[in-house]
Design a protein around this motif. Structure first.
Motif, PDB file in Angstrom:
ATOM      1  N   TYR A 279       0.834  -1.206   0.000  1.00 42.76           N
ATOM      2  CA  TYR A 279       0.000   0.000   0.000  1.00 42.76           C
ATOM      3  C   TYR A 279       0.870   1.258   0.000  1.00 42.76           C
ATOM      4  CZ  TYR A 279      -4.118  -2.838   0.898  1.00 42.76           C
ATOM      5  OH  TYR A 279      -5.137  -3.747   0.791  1.00 42.76           O
ATOM      6  N   ARG A 280       1.994   1.190  -0.693  1.00 43.22           N
ATOM      7  CA  ARG A 280       2.927   2.316  -0.703  1.00 43.22           C
ATOM      8  C   ARG A 280       2.345   3.553  -1.380  1.00 43.22           C
ATOM      9  NH1 ARG A 280       4.215  -1.479  -4.291  1.00 43.22           N
ATOM     10  NH2 ARG A 280       4.598  -0.906  -6.484  1.00 43.22           N
ATOM     11  N   ARG A 281       1.314   3.390  -2.213  1.00 44.90           N
ATOM     12  CA  ARG A 281       0.710   4.536  -2.900  1.00 44.90           C
ATOM     13  C   ARG A 281      -0.368   5.219  -2.069  1.00 44.90           C
ATOM     14  NH1 ARG A 281      -0.028   2.372  -9.178  1.00 44.90           N
ATOM     15  NH2 ARG A 281       2.192   1.874  -9.541  1.00 44.90           N
ATOM     16  N   ARG A 282      -0.723   4.630  -0.957  1.00 46.91           N
ATOM     17  CA  ARG A 282      -1.735   5.244  -0.089  1.00 46.91           C
ATOM     18  C   ARG A 282      -1.060   6.278   0.807  1.00 46.91           C
ATOM     19  NH1 ARG A 282      -6.419   2.280   1.027  1.00 46.91           N
ATOM     20  NH2 ARG A 282      -6.860   3.963   2.503  1.00 46.91           N
ATOM     21  N   LYS A 283      -1.151   7.532   0.407  1.00 42.59           N
ATOM     22  CA  LYS A 283      -0.493   8.603   1.155  1.00 42.59           C
ATOM     23  C   LYS A 283      -1.230   8.950   2.446  1.00 42.59           C
ATOM     24  CE  LYS A 283       2.475   8.840  -2.140  1.00 42.59           C
ATOM     25  NZ  LYS A 283       3.814   8.243  -1.937  1.00 42.59           N
ATOM     26  N   ASP A 284      -2.476   8.484   2.575  1.00 42.31           N
ATOM     27  CA  ASP A 284      -3.244   8.783   3.780  1.00 42.31           C
ATOM     28  C   ASP A 284      -2.952   7.813   4.915  1.00 42.31           C
ATOM     29  OD1 ASP A 284      -4.421   6.816   2.117  1.00 42.31           O
ATOM     30  OD2 ASP A 284      -6.276   6.928   3.295  1.00 42.31           O
ATOM     31  N   ASP A 289      -0.222   2.962  11.099  1.00 43.23           N
ATOM     32  CA  ASP A 289      -1.475   2.283  10.759  1.00 43.23           C
ATOM     33  C   ASP A 289      -1.224   0.841  10.339  1.00 43.23           C
ATOM     34  OD1 ASP A 289      -3.071   4.674  11.097  1.00 43.23           O
ATOM     35  OD2 ASP A 289      -2.203   5.386   9.223  1.00 43.23           O
ATOM     36  N   HIS A 290      -0.176   0.619   9.555  1.00 45.95           N
ATOM     37  CA  HIS A 290       0.129  -0.738   9.107  1.00 45.95           C
ATOM     38  C   HIS A 290       0.548  -1.624  10.280  1.00 45.95           C
ATOM     39  CE1 HIS A 290      -0.328   0.725   5.092  1.00 45.95           C
ATOM     40  NE2 HIS A 290       0.743   1.491   5.148  1.00 45.95           N
TER      41      HIS A 290
END
Length: 376
Positions: A279-284, A289-290
């Motif tokens: 999920y490296r493209r999820r900037k939010d 969180d991970h």
């Protein structure tokens, strides 16, 4: 009349569920024993400490101890079902900041790890007891002439079967190599003869062991170890560790478990970073969180494994096969509901995270077993 009965029942119910606490409340205008703030209810509005003044019983103290460790309140009964059956919603709550309704994720992770370790220790202890019983039963059987004769006959039968299989395999390999024109027949036959010599020597040792068992002696002749060439000191430490582990398996597994919880904590960032990778493209989303989601996933894995360790050994294979499938489904539900991935995206990411975690787990487990041999 019915209204009065309802009022009386409600008053009694309030005492059963905790309404009786008000009987031990301090007088109006009292101050909190912890922060000295003025009390306006059964709990301090500043620090949260209870204002109850009565002396609790020993049973109440035990309950508070378990409550502090396992959170025996409404959060437990909301968190556990969600952890097993609605992991996506649980992950979404944590990511969105709805934390107070659930057990804190790190506390849940630690409790699940403790339960896992105790269950695994119980399993290894049961395995050791069964092994000791089998050894005692075998020794009792070898104490009789009939038992020794049966054990020796079994060893001879197995040795003859192994000899036939090894000779057949060696001949097949020889014939296959001779078909290759680029291979020297002389070298092939020389290698075949050396292999046959090793097979026959192994058969002779097995027959010698059978003869010793028939005579009431230990199967392995101490002279065999004396005849072996001395190994370098670099490998002797490992052989000594293996021997200690075989002689005292309980101690070996205690060492494994002492290191195991550290390895499990070390696996946590691996799971978290694998989630961050897919999920490296999820900037939010942030690494925090991970890691929260990773704690949920590992808590699920620890608890499911702990249940399996408590089952009879005959049922463990089927259970853990089903648990592996369930873990995949749980991971898919987490990514689908927690991160909002599509069906295809969640499926692909599930395989990636599962592969990375599985490979890292195998490496950690192998290193842990070797480390336990080195430190026992």
């Amino acid at each position: 009349m019915s209204i009065e009965l309802e009022a009386a029942a409600a008053d009694s119910l309030s005492h059963l569920v905790g309404g009786g606490r008000n009987r031990h409340m301090p007088p109006h205008g009292s101050h909190c024993k912890n922060c000295d703030a003025e009390l306006v209810g059964p709990f301090c509005h500043v620090c949260g400490q209870g204002a109850d003044l009565h002396h609790r019983s020993i049973l109440h103290l035990i309950y508070e101890a378990f409550e502090g460790l396992f959170e025996l309140d409404g959060r437990l009964w909301r968190t556990l079902p969600a952890l097993f059956f609605k992991p996506g919603g649980l992950a979404r709550d944590y990511i969105d900041g709805r934390i107070v309704r659930h057990i804190p994720p790190f506390r849940c992770f630690l409790v699940a790890l403790v339960v896992f370790i105790f269950a695994a220790q119980n399993m290894t202890h049961r395995s050791t007891v069964i092994s000791q019983r089998n050894v005692a039963r075998e020794n009792a059987r070898l104490a009789t002439p009939q038992g020794r004769a049966e054990a020796a006959a079994k060893r001879r039968t197995e040795a003859a079967k192994d000899l036939r299989d090894d000779l057949k395999e060696a001949a097949a390999d020889r014939d296959e190599e001779l078909k290759d024109k680029d291979v020297s027949p002389q070298k092939t036959l020389a290698a075949y003869n050396r292999r046959i010599g090793r097979v026959q020597a192994r058969y002779a040792r097995s027959m010698h062991h059978a003869d010793r068992v028939a005579q009431g002696l230990p199967a392995k002749d101490p002279a065999e170890d004396a005849a072996k060439p001395a190994r370098p000191d670099k490998t002797r430490w490992f052989e000594k560790g293996i021997k200690k582990a075989a002689d005292d398996p309980d101690q070996y597994w205690n060492v494994v478990f002492n290191w195991g919880h550290r390895g499990a904590v070390g696996l946590l960032p691996i799971v978290g970073l694998s989630l961050a990778l897919v999920y490296r493209r999820r900037k939010d989303l942030y690494v925090y969180d991970h890691l929260i989601v990773a704690m949920n996933l590992m808590s699920f894995g620890f608890l499911v494994s702990a249940v399996g360790f408590l089952l009879p050994f005959s049922a463990m294979g089927w259970y853990f096969a089903a648990a592996a499938v369930w873990s995949l489904v749980n991971l898919f539900q987490t990514l689908r509901g927690g991160y909002g991935s599509s069906l295809l995206g969640a499926g692909i990411k599930t395989l990636v995270v599962w592969s990375i975690t599985g490979f890292a787990s195998v490496l950690l487990l192998t290193g842990l077993l070797v480390l336990a041999v080195a430190t026992i």
